[in-house]
Scaffold this motif. Structure first.
Motif, PDB file in Angstrom:
ATOM      1  N   ILE A 128       0.809  -1.223   0.000  1.00  0.00           N
ATOM      2  CA  ILE A 128       0.000   0.000   0.000  1.00  0.00           C
ATOM      3  C   ILE A 128       0.841   1.272   0.000  1.00  0.00           C
ATOM      4  CG2 ILE A 128      -0.221   0.106   2.509  1.00  0.00           C
ATOM      5  CD1 ILE A 128      -3.164   0.977   2.044  1.00  0.00           C
ATOM      6  N   VAL A 129       2.077   1.156  -0.423  1.00  0.00           N
ATOM      7  CA  VAL A 129       2.972   2.316  -0.448  1.00  0.00           C
ATOM      8  C   VAL A 129       2.381   3.456  -1.267  1.00  0.00           C
ATOM      9  CG1 VAL A 129       5.229   3.132  -1.231  1.00  0.00           C
ATOM     10  CG2 VAL A 129       5.027   0.929  -0.076  1.00  0.00           C
ATOM     11  N   PHE A 130       1.716   3.116  -2.358  1.00  0.00           N
ATOM     12  CA  PHE A 130       1.119   4.131  -3.221  1.00  0.00           C
ATOM     13  C   PHE A 130      -0.381   4.271  -2.983  1.00  0.00           C
ATOM     14  CE2 PHE A 130       4.904   2.549  -5.411  1.00  0.00           C
ATOM     15  CZ  PHE A 130       5.579   3.731  -5.614  1.00  0.00           C
ATOM     16  N   HIS A 131      -0.788   3.863  -1.799  1.00  0.00           N
ATOM     17  CA  HIS A 131      -2.191   3.940  -1.393  1.00  0.00           C
ATOM     18  C   HIS A 131      -3.022   2.909  -2.160  1.00  0.00           C
ATOM     19  CE1 HIS A 131      -4.312   6.650   1.388  1.00  0.00           C
ATOM     20  NE2 HIS A 131      -5.399   6.238   0.756  1.00  0.00           N
ATOM     21  N   THR A 132      -4.304   2.869  -1.895  1.00  0.00           N
ATOM     22  CA  THR A 132      -5.206   1.943  -2.554  1.00  0.00           C
ATOM     23  C   THR A 132      -6.599   2.542  -2.594  1.00  0.00           C
ATOM     24  OG1 THR A 132      -6.011  -0.356  -2.569  1.00  0.00           O
ATOM     25  CG2 THR A 132      -5.832   0.714  -0.425  1.00  0.00           C
ATOM     26  N   GLY A 133      -7.440   2.046  -3.476  1.00  0.00           N
ATOM     27  CA  GLY A 133      -8.801   2.566  -3.593  1.00  0.00           C
ATOM     28  C   GLY A 133      -8.855   3.891  -4.331  1.00  0.00           C
ATOM     29  N   PRO A 134      -9.920   4.661  -4.138  1.00  0.00           N
ATOM     30  CA  PRO A 134     -10.112   5.923  -4.862  1.00  0.00           C
ATOM     31  C   PRO A 134      -9.014   6.957  -4.645  1.00  0.00           C
ATOM     32  CG  PRO A 134     -12.189   5.205  -3.898  1.00  0.00           C
ATOM     33  CD  PRO A 134     -11.128   4.300  -3.348  1.00  0.00           C
ATOM     34  N   ARG A 135      -8.276   6.867  -3.536  1.00  0.00           N
ATOM     35  CA  ARG A 135      -7.209   7.839  -3.273  1.00  0.00           C
ATOM     36  C   ARG A 135      -5.823   7.323  -3.684  1.00  0.00           C
ATOM     37  NH1 ARG A 135      -7.982  12.473  -0.049  1.00  0.00           N
ATOM     38  NH2 ARG A 135     -10.073  12.694   0.821  1.00  0.00           N
ATOM     39  N   THR A 136      -5.770   6.340  -4.557  1.00  0.00           N
ATOM     40  CA  THR A 136      -4.483   5.850  -5.045  1.00  0.00           C
ATOM     41  C   THR A 136      -3.651   7.002  -5.607  1.00  0.00           C
ATOM     42  OG1 THR A 136      -5.357   3.653  -5.561  1.00  0.00           O
ATOM     43  CG2 THR A 136      -3.378   4.338  -6.738  1.00  0.00           C
ATOM     44  N   CYS A 137      -2.364   6.981  -5.339  1.00  0.00           N
ATOM     45  CA  CYS A 137      -1.455   8.061  -5.725  1.00  0.00           C
ATOM     46  C   CYS A 137      -1.469   8.310  -7.231  1.00  0.00           C
ATOM     47  CB  CYS A 137      -0.046   7.730  -5.270  1.00  0.00           C
ATOM     48  SG  CYS A 137       1.200   8.934  -5.777  1.00  0.00           S
ATOM     49  N   LEU A 138      -1.780   9.543  -7.622  1.00  0.00           N
ATOM     50  CA  LEU A 138      -1.817   9.900  -9.035  1.00  0.00           C
ATOM     51  C   LEU A 138      -0.419   9.965  -9.639  1.00  0.00           C
ATOM     52  CD1 LEU A 138      -4.502  12.747  -9.001  1.00  0.00           C
ATOM     53  CD2 LEU A 138      -4.748  10.472 -10.014  1.00  0.00           C
ATOM     54  N   GLY A 139       0.576  10.265  -8.823  1.00  0.00           N
ATOM     55  CA  GLY A 139       1.932  10.432  -9.334  1.00  0.00           C
ATOM     56  C   GLY A 139       2.784   9.185  -9.290  1.00  0.00           C
ATOM     57  N   LYS A 140       2.174   8.027  -9.020  1.00  0.00           N
ATOM     58  CA  LYS A 140       2.937   6.782  -8.863  1.00  0.00           C
ATOM     59  C   LYS A 140       3.827   6.487 -10.064  1.00  0.00           C
ATOM     60  CE  LYS A 140       2.281   1.771  -8.757  1.00  0.00           C
ATOM     61  NZ  LYS A 140       1.305   0.657  -8.685  1.00  0.00           N
ATOM     62  N   ASP A 141       3.255   6.451 -11.262  1.00  0.00           N
ATOM     63  CA  ASP A 141       4.018   6.076 -12.451  1.00  0.00           C
ATOM     64  C   ASP A 141       5.122   7.081 -12.744  1.00  0.00           C
ATOM     65  OD1 ASP A 141       2.476   3.827 -12.769  1.00  0.00           O
ATOM     66  OD2 ASP A 141       1.112   4.741 -14.212  1.00  0.00           O
ATOM     67  N   MET A 142       4.827   8.375 -12.592  1.00  0.00           N
ATOM     68  CA  MET A 142       5.849   9.392 -12.842  1.00  0.00           C
ATOM     69  C   MET A 142       6.992   9.278 -11.841  1.00  0.00           C
ATOM     70  SD  MET A 142       3.866  12.865 -13.998  1.00  0.00           S
ATOM     71  CE  MET A 142       2.757  12.878 -12.595  1.00  0.00           C
ATOM     72  N   ALA A 143       6.655   9.027 -10.585  1.00  0.00           N
ATOM     73  CA  ALA A 143       7.692   8.892  -9.557  1.00  0.00           C
ATOM     74  C   ALA A 143       8.593   7.694  -9.832  1.00  0.00           C
ATOM     75  CB  ALA A 143       7.045   8.757  -8.179  1.00  0.00           C
ATOM     76  N   LEU A 144       8.002   6.566 -10.199  1.00  0.00           N
ATOM     77  CA  LEU A 144       8.791   5.368 -10.473  1.00  0.00           C
ATOM     78  C   LEU A 144       9.680   5.556 -11.692  1.00  0.00           C
ATOM     79  CD1 LEU A 144       6.187   2.547  -9.736  1.00  0.00           C
ATOM     80  CD2 LEU A 144       8.179   3.162  -8.373  1.00  0.00           C
TER      81      LEU A 144
END
Length: 461
Positions: free
Chosen positions: A398-414
């Motif tokens: 759950i590092v990038f959160h889960t559900g409706p509040r999942t991190c929008l910047g996950k892919d860009m950060a990775l």
């Protein structure tokens, strides 16, 4: 339990992890009478899925979270609920998922890597300097975040906008917020009212940040009127064509939220990743073997850099990044309120007003979630028998959160982390300074308290 919390505040992440292990992953924390400290701690993936996805509407941020984070986060995306949150998320999502914005981020990342990180490390290697890699990464992500969120390059800022005080103010916020979480609300509010202790530092920092943002917003409004179009940054996106219709407070809250999230979390993730790789030389060797298998180009100074399209196919590199944030999540805790009485999948009964604390740090260290070797740094756990990257459900990882509040910047950060770590590991060797203690800062962001002091040498590949 409050005395135990106060006595172990210096090592709060491990203290809570120990309690969750001994209680099967769930326990209630009750503070003194009338203190308002009624917490339910959990590291149970079934509870996480239930609260963050299945019953999302019944588990808002909660009144206590709003009180603690309100004066810094305001009505920004991480504090907002309902329509306000939906609007900000939709607006941010449109921008972040647009190909032009993603291309802009990629170009900016390459520019900062080639013009700052690689020359800095080259100079350190030639002079035999001791560097603080944590400070270096935070400088990098600060520059990136101010450009992305505000449209300002800290290295090319006008004289009427002083960046130094803003940087110092940002450094104070995260530990101050954790201080609020680990003491009674009545106490930290009294300190704030009297203007003393940690709350004095917090109030001064917020005033500095507010003044800085007021100047930035004013400048951006003027530039948008002159230019007639929005530039690729979060602030301009929120203003869009409605230059006079959006309030300054809304813009301040929206931008500050996203700035702190982007800067602190990515800088922390890079720091713990490099530290983990230095302590596990076999991991570095496997990543180097992968990097040697793909095309590279060289800067005028002879430094190798890699294209994101090629890095995206490197399984072991990606597995190493995921393993690092599993053990060292940039945000170690998350919070939820309880809207109405409920029974969790674990069987625990929650009443309205209870504050739920999800412990992401602990979840990466639970045997029943990751196996007996959960404490080991082992990128192989992310690779299938067929050699592909393994997917883990977000309520478990759950590092990038889960559900409706999942991190929008996950892919860009990775993508950004891949690009930076590939270039520095391929071009340089790192050695930790003997006797230097690497430990986490007591903060809402899992940063390094003493920095990451090391020597650097050019690698002979």
């Amino acid at each position: 339990m409050l005395p135990g919390l106060l006595a172990n505040r210096h090592d709060i992440f491990e203290w809570i992890t120990g309690l969750l292990r001994s209680t099967g992953g769930n326990f209630f924390f009750l503070g003194p009478w009338l203190s308002g400290m009624v917490y339910f701690f959990t590291s149970d993936p079934a509870n996480v899925k239930y609260m963050f996805s299945d019953k999302f509407e019944d588990y808002p941020k909660g009144d206590v979270f709003m009180e603690i984070f309100g004066d810094i986060a305001g009505d920004g995306i991480f504090n907002a609920e309902g329509d306000m949150w939906k609007y900000q998320r939709a607006k941010s999502q449109i921008l972040m998922f647009h190909s032009n914005f993603r291309d802009f981020i990629a170009r900016l990342g390459r520019k900062k890597l080639e013009n700052f990180i690689l020359p800095f490390l080259t100079n350190a290697a030639s002079l035999g300097m001791t560097i603080d890699a944590h400070e270096m990464f935070l400088k990098l992500t600060f520059d990136m975040s101010t450009i992305i969120t505000m449209g300002i390059d800290p290295n090319n800022v006008s004289t009427d906008i002083s960046i130094g005080p803003f940087i110092k103010a940002v450094e104070i916020v995260s530990p101050s917020l954790l201080y609020r979480i680990t003491t009674t609300m009545a106490w930290w509010k009294l300190l704030r009212r009297l203007g003393i202790g940690q709350e004095r530092k917090m109030s001064e920092s917020i005033r500095v940040m507010d003044a800085f943002m007021a100047k930035v917003i004013k400048r951006r409004r003027e530039e948008m009127i002159e230019e007639g179009e929005a530039s690729p940054n979060i602030l301009s996106s929120y203003m869009d064509n409605n230059v006079g219709d959006v309030t300054e407070k809304f813009l301040r809250d929206a931008v500050i939220n996203l700035f702190i999230a982007a800067r602190d979390t990515t800088g922390a993730a890079l720091s713990w990743l490099l530290w983990s790789m230095i302590r596990n030389h076999h991991v570095q060797e496997k990543i180097l073997n992968e990097l040697n298998s793909i095309p590279k180009r060289f800067s005028p100074e002879g430094m190798a850099v890699f294209e994101e399209e090629e890095l995206a196919n490197l399984v072991y590199l990606q597995a190493t990044i995921l393993e690092s944030v599993r053990l060292y999540p940039p945000i170690p805790f998350n919070f939820k309120g309880v809207r109405k009485p409920d029974v969790l999948p674990s069987g625990d009964k929650l009443t309205s007003g209870v504050n739920v604390v999800l412990c992401m740090y602990t979840m990466g260290r639970m045997e029943d979630i990751w196996g007996e070797d959960c404490a080991a740094f082992k990128p192989e756990r992310w690779i299938t028998d067929s050699g592909k990257l393994k997917h883990e459900p977000s309520h478990k990882f759950i590092v990038f959160h889960t559900g409706p509040r999942t991190c929008l910047g996950k892919d860009m950060a990775l993508r950004f982390i891949r690009m930076v770590v590939a270039a520095i590991v391929y071009n340089f060797c790192f050695e930790l300074i003997e006797g230097h203690v690497v430990e986490p800062q007591v903060s809402i962001v899992y940063q390094m308290k003493n920095g990451l002091m090391m020597k650097v040498k050019k690698r002979t590949v």
